[in-house]
Enzyme design. Structure first.
Site, PDB file in Angstrom:
ATOM      1  N   ARG A  15      57.373  58.987  32.977  1.00  0.00           N
ATOM      2  CA  ARG A  15      58.142  57.760  33.136  1.00  0.00           C
ATOM      3  C   ARG A  15      59.290  57.982  34.123  1.00  0.00           C
ATOM      4  O   ARG A  15      59.652  59.114  34.443  1.00  0.00           O
ATOM      5  CB  ARG A  15      58.703  57.300  31.781  1.00  0.00           C
ATOM      6  CG  ARG A  15      57.667  56.769  30.824  1.00  0.00           C
ATOM      7  CD  ARG A  15      58.255  56.485  29.452  1.00  0.00           C
ATOM      8  NE  ARG A  15      58.599  57.713  28.733  1.00  0.00           N
ATOM      9  CZ  ARG A  15      59.123  57.744  27.507  1.00  0.00           C
ATOM     10  NH1 ARG A  15      59.383  56.607  26.883  1.00  0.00           N
ATOM     11  NH2 ARG A  15      59.388  58.896  26.915  1.00  0.00           N
ATOM     12  N   LYS A  75      64.495  60.072  29.228  1.00  0.00           N
ATOM     13  CA  LYS A  75      64.704  61.021  28.135  1.00  0.00           C
ATOM     14  C   LYS A  75      66.035  61.742  28.294  1.00  0.00           C
ATOM     15  O   LYS A  75      66.660  61.740  29.348  1.00  0.00           O
ATOM     16  CB  LYS A  75      63.559  62.041  28.080  1.00  0.00           C
ATOM     17  CG  LYS A  75      62.224  61.427  27.676  1.00  0.00           C
ATOM     18  CD  LYS A  75      62.283  60.723  26.331  1.00  0.00           C
ATOM     19  CE  LYS A  75      62.457  61.691  25.164  1.00  0.00           C
ATOM     20  NZ  LYS A  75      62.504  60.970  23.856  1.00  0.00           N
ATOM     21  N   TYR A  94      67.788  57.373  26.672  1.00  0.00           N
ATOM     22  CA  TYR A  94      67.551  57.765  25.278  1.00  0.00           C
ATOM     23  C   TYR A  94      68.211  59.122  25.076  1.00  0.00           C
ATOM     24  O   TYR A  94      67.900  60.081  25.789  1.00  0.00           O
ATOM     25  CB  TYR A  94      66.057  57.877  24.985  1.00  0.00           C
ATOM     26  CG  TYR A  94      65.328  56.562  24.929  1.00  0.00           C
ATOM     27  CD1 TYR A  94      65.618  55.620  23.947  1.00  0.00           C
ATOM     28  CD2 TYR A  94      64.338  56.260  25.863  1.00  0.00           C
ATOM     29  CE1 TYR A  94      64.936  54.411  23.895  1.00  0.00           C
ATOM     30  CE2 TYR A  94      63.657  55.051  25.822  1.00  0.00           C
ATOM     31  CZ  TYR A  94      63.962  54.130  24.831  1.00  0.00           C
ATOM     32  OH  TYR A  94      63.309  52.936  24.787  1.00  0.00           O
ATOM     33  N   HIS A  96      69.174  60.517  21.518  1.00  0.00           N
ATOM     34  CA  HIS A  96      68.733  61.154  20.273  1.00  0.00           C
ATOM     35  C   HIS A  96      69.575  62.396  19.978  1.00  0.00           C
ATOM     36  O   HIS A  96      69.069  63.513  19.838  1.00  0.00           O
ATOM     37  CB  HIS A  96      67.248  61.519  20.353  1.00  0.00           C
ATOM     38  CG  HIS A  96      66.342  60.347  20.575  1.00  0.00           C
ATOM     39  ND1 HIS A  96      66.158  59.363  19.623  1.00  0.00           N
ATOM     40  CD2 HIS A  96      65.572  59.989  21.632  1.00  0.00           C
ATOM     41  CE1 HIS A  96      65.322  58.449  20.088  1.00  0.00           C
ATOM     42  NE2 HIS A  96      64.958  58.803  21.308  1.00  0.00           N
ATOM     43  N   GLU A 118      68.747  54.038  22.203  1.00  0.00           N
ATOM     44  CA  GLU A 118      68.220  53.849  20.851  1.00  0.00           C
ATOM     45  C   GLU A 118      69.243  53.323  19.856  1.00  0.00           C
ATOM     46  O   GLU A 118      68.870  52.938  18.733  1.00  0.00           O
ATOM     47  CB  GLU A 118      67.599  55.147  20.325  1.00  0.00           C
ATOM     48  CG  GLU A 118      68.578  56.243  19.930  1.00  0.00           C
ATOM     49  CD  GLU A 118      69.010  57.121  21.093  1.00  0.00           C
ATOM     50  OE1 GLU A 118      69.697  58.122  20.833  1.00  0.00           O
ATOM     51  OE2 GLU A 118      68.657  56.809  22.258  1.00  0.00           O
ATOM     52  N   ASP A 270      61.553  62.810  17.367  1.00  0.00           N
ATOM     53  CA  ASP A 270      62.702  62.846  18.275  1.00  0.00           C
ATOM     54  C   ASP A 270      64.019  62.645  17.544  1.00  0.00           C
ATOM     55  O   ASP A 270      65.093  62.860  18.113  1.00  0.00           O
ATOM     56  CB  ASP A 270      62.547  61.840  19.422  1.00  0.00           C
ATOM     57  CG  ASP A 270      62.281  60.425  18.964  1.00  0.00           C
ATOM     58  OD1 ASP A 270      62.340  60.178  17.747  1.00  0.00           O
ATOM     59  OD2 ASP A 270      62.014  59.564  19.818  1.00  0.00           O
TER      60      ASP A 270
END
Length: 381
Positions: A15, A75, A94, A96, A118, A270
């Site tokens: 991505r 990510k 993101y 996490h 998120e 994740d």
């Protein structure tokens, strides 16, 4: 504002943080977009397409980080990127952070403002930037589970939908949110025997209305999970507590009771995973391991396997927030948009998201102490 988009370096992460249409929108709004050369190739987007949309292509990741006021990624950054952070830089991706102490420390040390896709959350409780990737991950969880049930991959040799005279596979989905609902759509469509487990009775009523007799529903208790998992051919972990570590709902003893060759797909990996034996993160190039005879799939970037679909779906939802940040600046953007304010996880060397602070045993600083935002930021109506 200069918006930078580096190439993703996570294993088989194809991505990219923006599409050409996103570039064009930012450029038309008066901003500059710098992109690492080749960043979009995994999603089928050429450098030439980006240039035509108004982007400036840079040869290295370091160049992008050096020039950008805001980094847009997919990510979380990996250790080799930590030294590239600039003090005061915005990182929009993101994150996490709950299971990522090293990354959190690196962001705090460089006083990066980390806005996590998120945890951007509306007053209705929806997670608009997580939703499309949860939809993809939920649908893919059944695809990959069906594949690893094949004997060729070490599975039980069970066809998900069965055939006339032979029962279908039993699929147990733990969590009835976006991931679980989308997993159920595919599993039901393939003819599996599907059970969804959730702690919210209202959510189960909603799912019952959607799927009717094509699924079974169970309220989430340790007993119900134990009994369902024991009989399952495929277990999908679809539990989410925004920003926090996922609770370990499937214990090691439950896994030991499963049939050899059964499959677990822990989509929650994740956020630390909701299966006790999902004790390591796997990759697309080495996606599974076997524990107690059960195949575990614990890839933390499942949507990266369908990069083009995922990239376009992601930009659809991230771009409006990126434009808010670029047009207004951080302070005004989070003041005007409480959902965006909830996305701020770290800022000015402080952890500003309570669940992250609790997970990592770090001091929590409410965002309202640093910026002009509502005091009770986390109240969801």
């Amino acid at each position: 504002m200069i918006v930078g988009v580096p190439k993703e370096i996570k294993d088989n992460e194809n991505r990219v943080g923006i599409t050409p249409s996103g570039v064009e929108a930012l450029v038309k709004a008066g901003h500059q977009v710098v992109i690492e050369a080749g960043a979009g190739l995994g999603s089928g987007i050429t450098d030439e397409e980006y240039v035509a949309a108004g982007a400036c292509m840079l040869p290295t990741k370091a160049d992008v980080y050096e020039q950008a006021d805001m980094i847009m990624k997919v990510k979380e950054p990996l250790p080799e990127e930590y030294d590239l952070f600039k003090e005061g830089q915005l990182l929009f991706t993101y994150l996490h952070l709950a299971p990522e102490p090293e990354l959190t420390r690196a962001l705090l040390a460089k006083k990066v403002t980390g806005i996590a896709y998120e945890t951007i959350q509306t007053n209705r409780g929806t997670l608009p930037l997580l939703m499309p990737m949860s939809e993809v991950a939920g649908r893919m969880s059944v695809q990959v589970g069906a594949q690893f049930l094949e004997k060729t991959y070490g599975g039980r040799g069970v066809l998900l939908g069965g055939v006339p005279g032979v029962p279908p596979a039993r699929v147990v989905i733990i969590g009835g949110g976006t991931v679980g609902t989308n997993a159920a759509k595919i599993a039901v469509g393939m003819g599996a025997d599907v059970t969804i487990i959730d702690k919210n009775a209202e959510r189960l009523r909603y799912l019952d209305d959607i799927f009717g007799p094509r699924i079974k529903t169970l309220i989430s208790t340790s007993y119900n999970i134990k009994e369902a998992v024991k009989e399952a051919d495929l277990v999908i972990g679809a539990v989410l507590i925004p920003g926090a570590r996922a609770p370990k709902l499937v214990t090691e003893e439950m896994v030991k009771a499963m049939q050899p060759g059964s499959v677990i797909v822990d989509v929650a990996i994740d956020q630390g995973g909701c299966v006790e034996t999902a004790d390591r993160v796997t990759t697309h190039s080495n996606p599974t391991y076997v524990k107690h005879g059960v195949i575990h799939y614990a890839v933390a970037n499942i949507p990266g396997a369908v990069a083009r679909t995922s990239t376009y779906a992601l930009t659809n939802v991230t771009l409006p927030y990126a434009l808010e940040l670029a047009n207004k600046g951080l302070a005004q953007a989070v003041k005007d948009d409480i959902a965006l304010a909830r996305g701020v996880n770290v800022m000015d060397g402080k952890v500003t998201y309570k669940a992250v602070a609790e997970a990592l045993n770090l001091e929590y600083t409410p965002l309202h102490e640093l910026m002009d935002v509502p005091v009770d930021l986390m109240r969801i109506s």
